[in-house]
Design a protein around this motif. Structure first.
Motif, PDB file in Angstrom:
ATOM      1  N   THR A  74      -4.901   5.964  -2.250  1.00 41.61           N
ATOM      2  CA  THR A  74      -4.009   4.854  -1.920  1.00 41.61           C
ATOM      3  C   THR A  74      -3.798   3.925  -3.101  1.00 41.61           C
ATOM      4  O   THR A  74      -4.748   3.520  -3.761  1.00 41.61           O
ATOM      5  N   GLN A  75      -2.536   3.617  -3.363  1.00 42.04           N
ATOM      6  CA  GLN A  75      -2.187   2.631  -4.379  1.00 42.04           C
ATOM      7  C   GLN A  75      -2.123   1.244  -3.729  1.00 42.04           C
ATOM      8  O   GLN A  75      -1.634   1.105  -2.609  1.00 42.04           O
ATOM      9  N   GLN A  76      -2.591   0.249  -4.452  1.00 39.34           N
ATOM     10  CA  GLN A  76      -2.588  -1.113  -3.939  1.00 39.34           C
ATOM     11  C   GLN A  76      -1.995  -2.044  -4.990  1.00 39.34           C
ATOM     12  O   GLN A  76      -2.469  -2.105  -6.123  1.00 39.34           O
ATOM     13  N   TRP A  77      -0.945  -2.786  -4.588  1.00 39.98           N
ATOM     14  CA  TRP A  77      -0.240  -3.664  -5.510  1.00 39.98           C
ATOM     15  C   TRP A  77      -0.133  -5.061  -4.903  1.00 39.98           C
ATOM     16  O   TRP A  77       0.248  -5.216  -3.740  1.00 39.98           O
ATOM     17  N   ASP A  78      -0.447  -6.080  -5.699  1.00 45.59           N
ATOM     18  CA  ASP A  78      -0.333  -7.477  -5.274  1.00 45.59           C
ATOM     19  C   ASP A  78       0.998  -8.038  -5.762  1.00 45.59           C
ATOM     20  O   ASP A  78       1.187  -8.272  -6.957  1.00 45.59           O
ATOM     21  N   VAL A  79       1.914  -8.253  -4.837  1.00 49.28           N
ATOM     22  CA  VAL A  79       3.288  -8.611  -5.190  1.00 49.28           C
ATOM     23  C   VAL A  79       3.652  -9.988  -4.632  1.00 49.28           C
ATOM     24  O   VAL A  79       3.483 -10.250  -3.438  1.00 49.28           O
ATOM     25  N   PHE A  80       4.146 -10.847  -5.507  1.00 48.21           N
ATOM     26  CA  PHE A  80       4.713 -12.112  -5.056  1.00 48.21           C
ATOM     27  C   PHE A  80       6.207 -11.912  -4.856  1.00 48.21           C
ATOM     28  O   PHE A  80       6.883 -11.315  -5.688  1.00 48.21           O
ATOM     29  N   VAL A  81       6.736 -12.426  -3.754  1.00 45.12           N
ATOM     30  CA  VAL A  81       8.173 -12.301  -3.492  1.00 45.12           C
ATOM     31  C   VAL A  81       8.675 -13.593  -2.877  1.00 45.12           C
ATOM     32  O   VAL A  81       7.989 -14.227  -2.074  1.00 45.12           O
ATOM     33  N   ASP A  93      -9.532   4.328   4.423  1.00 45.14           N
ATOM     34  CA  ASP A  93      -9.138   3.739   5.704  1.00 45.14           C
ATOM     35  C   ASP A  93      -7.899   2.855   5.600  1.00 45.14           C
ATOM     36  O   ASP A  93      -7.527   2.184   6.565  1.00 45.14           O
ATOM     37  N   LEU A  94      -7.258   2.821   4.435  1.00 36.91           N
ATOM     38  CA  LEU A  94      -6.104   1.954   4.241  1.00 36.91           C
ATOM     39  C   LEU A  94      -4.834   2.582   4.807  1.00 36.91           C
ATOM     40  O   LEU A  94      -4.657   3.803   4.758  1.00 36.91           O
ATOM     41  N   LYS A  95      -3.967   1.753   5.345  1.00 34.32           N
ATOM     42  CA  LYS A  95      -2.696   2.210   5.889  1.00 34.32           C
ATOM     43  C   LYS A  95      -1.566   1.886   4.923  1.00 34.32           C
ATOM     44  O   LYS A  95      -1.571   0.840   4.283  1.00 34.32           O
ATOM     45  N   VAL A  96      -0.603   2.797   4.840  1.00 32.02           N
ATOM     46  CA  VAL A  96       0.567   2.568   3.995  1.00 32.02           C
ATOM     47  C   VAL A  96       1.475   1.537   4.658  1.00 32.02           C
ATOM     48  O   VAL A  96       1.742   1.607   5.857  1.00 32.02           O
ATOM     49  N   TYR A 138       0.844  -1.195   0.000  1.00 33.27           N
ATOM     50  CA  TYR A 138       0.000   0.000   0.000  1.00 33.27           C
ATOM     51  C   TYR A 138       0.877   1.242   0.000  1.00 33.27           C
ATOM     52  O   TYR A 138       1.711   1.430   0.887  1.00 33.27           O
ATOM     53  N   LEU A 139       0.696   2.090  -1.011  1.00 34.61           N
ATOM     54  CA  LEU A 139       1.391   3.369  -1.116  1.00 34.61           C
ATOM     55  C   LEU A 139       0.342   4.474  -1.219  1.00 34.61           C
ATOM     56  O   LEU A 139      -0.841   4.193  -1.419  1.00 34.61           O
ATOM     57  N   ARG A 140       0.747   5.744  -1.132  1.00 34.80           N
ATOM     58  CA  ARG A 140      -0.247   6.809  -1.197  1.00 34.80           C
ATOM     59  C   ARG A 140       0.216   7.933  -2.103  1.00 34.80           C
ATOM     60  O   ARG A 140       1.352   8.409  -2.027  1.00 34.80           O
ATOM     61  N   ASN A 141      -0.696   8.362  -2.970  1.00 39.88           N
ATOM     62  CA  ASN A 141      -0.447   9.509  -3.843  1.00 39.88           C
ATOM     63  C   ASN A 141      -0.456  10.802  -3.039  1.00 39.88           C
ATOM     64  O   ASN A 141      -0.981  10.859  -1.921  1.00 39.88           O
ATOM     65  N   VAL A 142       0.068  11.848  -3.645  1.00 41.82           N
ATOM     66  CA  VAL A 142       0.072  13.163  -3.002  1.00 41.82           C
ATOM     67  C   VAL A 142      -1.351  13.631  -2.721  1.00 41.82           C
ATOM     68  O   VAL A 142      -1.622  14.302  -1.725  1.00 41.82           O
ATOM     69  N   ASN A 143      -2.310  13.250  -3.591  1.00 40.19           N
ATOM     70  CA  ASN A 143      -3.711  13.667  -3.407  1.00 40.19           C
ATOM     71  C   ASN A 143      -4.455  12.835  -2.365  1.00 40.19           C
ATOM     72  O   ASN A 143      -5.650  13.030  -2.154  1.00 40.19           O
ATOM     73  N   LYS A 186       3.873  -9.927  10.738  1.00 38.74           N
ATOM     74  CA  LYS A 186       2.836  -8.914  10.907  1.00 38.74           C
ATOM     75  C   LYS A 186       2.946  -7.827   9.840  1.00 38.74           C
ATOM     76  O   LYS A 186       3.910  -7.739   9.102  1.00 38.74           O
ATOM     77  N   PHE A 187       1.923  -6.979   9.796  1.00 37.49           N
ATOM     78  CA  PHE A 187       1.888  -5.850   8.873  1.00 37.49           C
ATOM     79  C   PHE A 187       3.109  -4.971   9.107  1.00 37.49           C
ATOM     80  O   PHE A 187       3.432  -4.621  10.250  1.00 37.49           O
ATOM     81  N   ILE A 188       3.803  -4.623   8.035  1.00 36.49           N
ATOM     82  CA  ILE A 188       4.985  -3.770   8.137  1.00 36.49           C
ATOM     83  C   ILE A 188       4.573  -2.346   7.801  1.00 36.49           C
ATOM     84  O   ILE A 188       4.257  -2.036   6.652  1.00 36.49           O
ATOM     85  N   PRO A 189       4.514  -1.450   8.787  1.00 40.62           N
ATOM     86  CA  PRO A 189       4.045  -0.087   8.535  1.00 40.62           C
ATOM     87  C   PRO A 189       4.999   0.689   7.654  1.00 40.62           C
ATOM     88  O   PRO A 189       6.207   0.468   7.662  1.00 40.62           O
ATOM     89  N   GLY A 190       4.434   1.629   6.895  1.00 35.79           N
ATOM     90  CA  GLY A 190       5.268   2.450   6.033  1.00 35.79           C
ATOM     91  C   GLY A 190       5.961   3.546   6.798  1.00 35.79           C
ATOM     92  O   GLY A 190       7.068   3.960   6.465  1.00 35.79           O
ATOM     93  N   GLY A 191       5.291   4.052   7.848  1.00 41.04           N
ATOM     94  CA  GLY A 191       5.879   5.139   8.613  1.00 41.04           C
ATOM     95  C   GLY A 191       6.493   4.646   9.894  1.00 41.04           C
ATOM     96  O   GLY A 191       6.934   3.525  10.017  1.00 41.04           O
ATOM     97  N   ILE A 192       6.518   5.518  10.897  1.00 37.09           N
ATOM     98  CA  ILE A 192       7.081   5.161  12.197  1.00 37.09           C
ATOM     99  C   ILE A 192       5.981   5.217  13.225  1.00 37.09           C
ATOM    100  O   ILE A 192       4.910   5.773  13.008  1.00 37.09           O
TER     101      ILE A 192
END
Length: 629
Positions: free
Chosen positions: A215-222, A460-463, A207-212, A478-484
């Protein structure tokens, strides 16, 4: 326009590298009517000057036995470097992230925890930068997290995170491949929606967030494969050759005889070196046979292991189907080093061109290679790296074509006349070290997550990174937060508690002294004796508290449930310090498969990116995006 700064320190096995980034305040950008609409629909634009990076050595893991020296001898020069670049008025608002990878992950648990607590205390005490929560900002990250950070950084640089519209479900992206010294990684968004749904349990969500505020949502296999990096594969290969020698089945009875001969088809003709193994020293001689090298390295992929969840790539590791006629991948680290430094074929990958140059090099006489090197043909690489080049190039070929099933275009398959419309001039795979002067580092992905997390959300999505269901079930990830973390966190400024301890004891001593001076003047001498006799006890209490009571919340270790002998996906040149082990294991818990080396005391090195002399990037004040190779 107000500017924001961020610091990410990559603490790997060979050293710690600081990366400094800058971006414009998104709140001001969003409220400014003159802001370009494309900027509003994109994540924050990250800037970095070419000089905003600096490295200290050796690896932070070497301080496992001397954690008290980790600030003075390791992190202080990095912080001082950052202070020269970031304006003083921005220090208190500049977050600092220290993310440890291979070396620290290999330390014994107690040493690892003590080292991380000490880093938290020392950096928090000595640095003026923003450190609110050690659990979020000073971490040991696993290979998969690093792989996703790399995917974010790559797609940012390639402009795939720009102009994002949540109403449009078709957002193309690039896959990320990284081959280090101890492991190799892959992260990508499956091209087919049906593949995403079919393998949902193995898909992480970014989950990423635009300036506006959208929220961007990407399904990534790793996935990552420990033991399949270039350096560790080389060791497994040599051990495999040794175990096939007649001498191994009929060992000499002469105790003084400890030197044996080994012929290596992956070593240029007449090249030689010594290889220690299980108390013996082997004289390795090169026979320079390209075809034999390619065939001999293939079994190292362990394609014969059972696949419990089809489809699988190699080592029995499951992955969604990759469609190289539609998907695009960029490879870094060894994919770039092998192709660029020796064979001068970096960038767009061409199987015929690359394999022909590898064959020519492998079958050359070592004296001719040395002459070419003296003429500057191999970017001034030292001899030990040139001796490894034939093996590593063949390993890259096997991983790409036999491991990841990249088709050999114009040999095994023809590229369709019309490929997916979203990509013009389709290139299935290309290698890169930098993109238009900007270093392709996973640390960029981390700061992108942070910068976008500071934007107010429209939903309501978190980065952050939501791990796959299998990771949650098997690894308790667990969920890895984008911020602190917030300042109300239980680990908020943990070192402040430690700051208070010395002050408390000083106050206690001073108060006792005043008491004796005012009310017990005759006992002043006794007071002095009391202080002298108890000073060592006071110091002991301070030190014990310093390392055992840093916080009520233990430093977060993302490797919970994983093997202690794991390392990240980047290589180490020269090879990093090693520990004893006789097996390798895939980083994904569902594929923890012991690879029997037929030996004891197998040396497994901790993992960092293969060392290459740092090249000067072209002058750049911005991390460029929307760049086409």
């Amino acid at each position: 326009m107000k500017e924001r700064y961020g610091i990410v320190i990559d603490s790997g096995s060979s050293g710690s590298r600081i990366q400094i980034y800058r971006w414009e305040d998104s709140k001001e950008l969003n409220s400014n009517k003159s802001t370009d609409d494309l900027k509003l629909k994109s994540i924050p634009q990250i800037y970095q000057e070419e000089s905003w990076t600096y490295k200290t050595t050796p690896g932070v893991s070497t301080f496992g036995d001397k954690p008290s020296k980790v600030w003075d001898d390791h992190y202080e020069p990095l912080i001082e470097y950052a202070e020269k670049i970031i304006p003083r008025e921005n220090w208190k608002d500049t977050p600092i992230f220290i993310l440890a990878t291979a070396g620290v992950r290999l330390l014994p648990t107690k040493k690892k925890e003590k080292l991380m607590k000490t880093i938290c205390y020392e950096v928090g005490k000595e640095s003026k930068f923003k450190l609110d929560n050690c659990a979020d900002q000073i971490q040991i990250i696993d290979g998969e997290t690093e792989g996703i950070y790399g995917w974010i950084g790559l797609n940012y640089l390639m402009g795939q995170l720009d102009n994002y519209d949540s109403k449009n479900s078709n957002h193309p992206s690039y896959g990320f491949m990284d081959m280090g010294g101890a492991s190799t990684q892959i992260s990508f968004v499956p091209n087919k929606k049906t593949e995403i749904e079919k393998h949902r349990d193995d898909i992480s969500t970014v989950y990423l967030r635009n300036v506006n505020g959208q929220t961007q949502q990407w399904d990534v296999f790793v996935s990552t494969w420990l033991g399949f990096g270039a350096n560790e594969a080389r060791k497994r290969y040599l051990n495999q050759l040794i175990n096939l020698l007649p001498e191994r089945n009929n060992p000499s009875t002469d105790d003084d005889f400890n030197t044996l001969k080994l012929t290596d088809p992956c070593l240029p003709k007449n090249a030689k070196y010594e290889y220690p193994y299980q108390g013996f020293t082997y004289n390795v001689f090169g026979s320079g046979n390209y075809e034999q090298c390619l065939k001999t390295t293939y079994p190292l992929l362990l394609k014969n292991l059972p696949c419990t969840d089809e489809p699988c790539l190699f080592n029995g590791v499951h992955a969604p189907e990759i469609d190289f006629f539609k998907d695009k991948f960029v490879g870094v680290s060894e994919y770039w080093y092998s192709a660029n430094d020796v064979f001068h074929t970096g960038g767009e990958y061409n199987f015929l061109k690359f394999s022909e140059k590898v064959k020519l090099f492998c079958e050359s006489d070592w004296s001719d290679i040395q002459k070419n090197s003296a003429n500057g043909d191999y970017n001034n690489l030292p001899d030990d790296l040139l001796k490894d080049a034939c093996f590593k190039a063949n390993w890259v070929l096997n991983v790409l074509h036999e491991g990841f099933n990249l088709p050999r275009i114009d040999i095994e398959a023809k590229m369709p006349d019309k490929v997916v419309e979203d990509f013009d001039n389709h290139i299935p795979f290309q290698s890169a070290g930098a993109i238009k002067g900007s270093e392709l580092s996973w640390t960029l992905g981390k700061i992108i997550l942070y910068a976008s997390s500071q934007i107010k959300s429209n939903d309501d999505l978190k980065v952050g990174i939501k791990p796959s269901d299998n990771e949650v079930k098997l690894e308790n990830k667990k969920f890895i937060p984008g911020g602190i973390g917030s300042k109300s966190s239980s680990s908020e400024r943990d070192y402040e508690t430690l700051h208070a301890l010395p002050i408390f004891f000083i106050f206690l001593i001073a108060a006792t002294g005043v008491y004796f001076l005012l009310y017990k003047k005759s006992s002043l001498k006794n007071f002095g004796n009391l202080i002298t006799s108890n000073i060592s006890k006071i110091k002991s209490k301070i030190n014990n508290y310093r390392y055992t009571r840093i916080s009520t919340q233990e430093i977060s270790v993302l490797e919970e449930g994983r093997s202690e002998a794991q390392s990240n996906g980047t290589s180490s040149r020269p090879q990093s310090p090693s520990i004893g082990d006789n097996s390798f294991a895939g980083l994904r818990t569902r594929s923890l498969i012991n690879l029997n080396q037929g030996s004891q005391g197998q040396q497994i090195s901790s993992n960092e990116n293969s060392f290459r002399p740092k090249k000067k990037f072209s002058s750049t004040s911005i991390i460029f995006r929307s760049f086409k190779f």
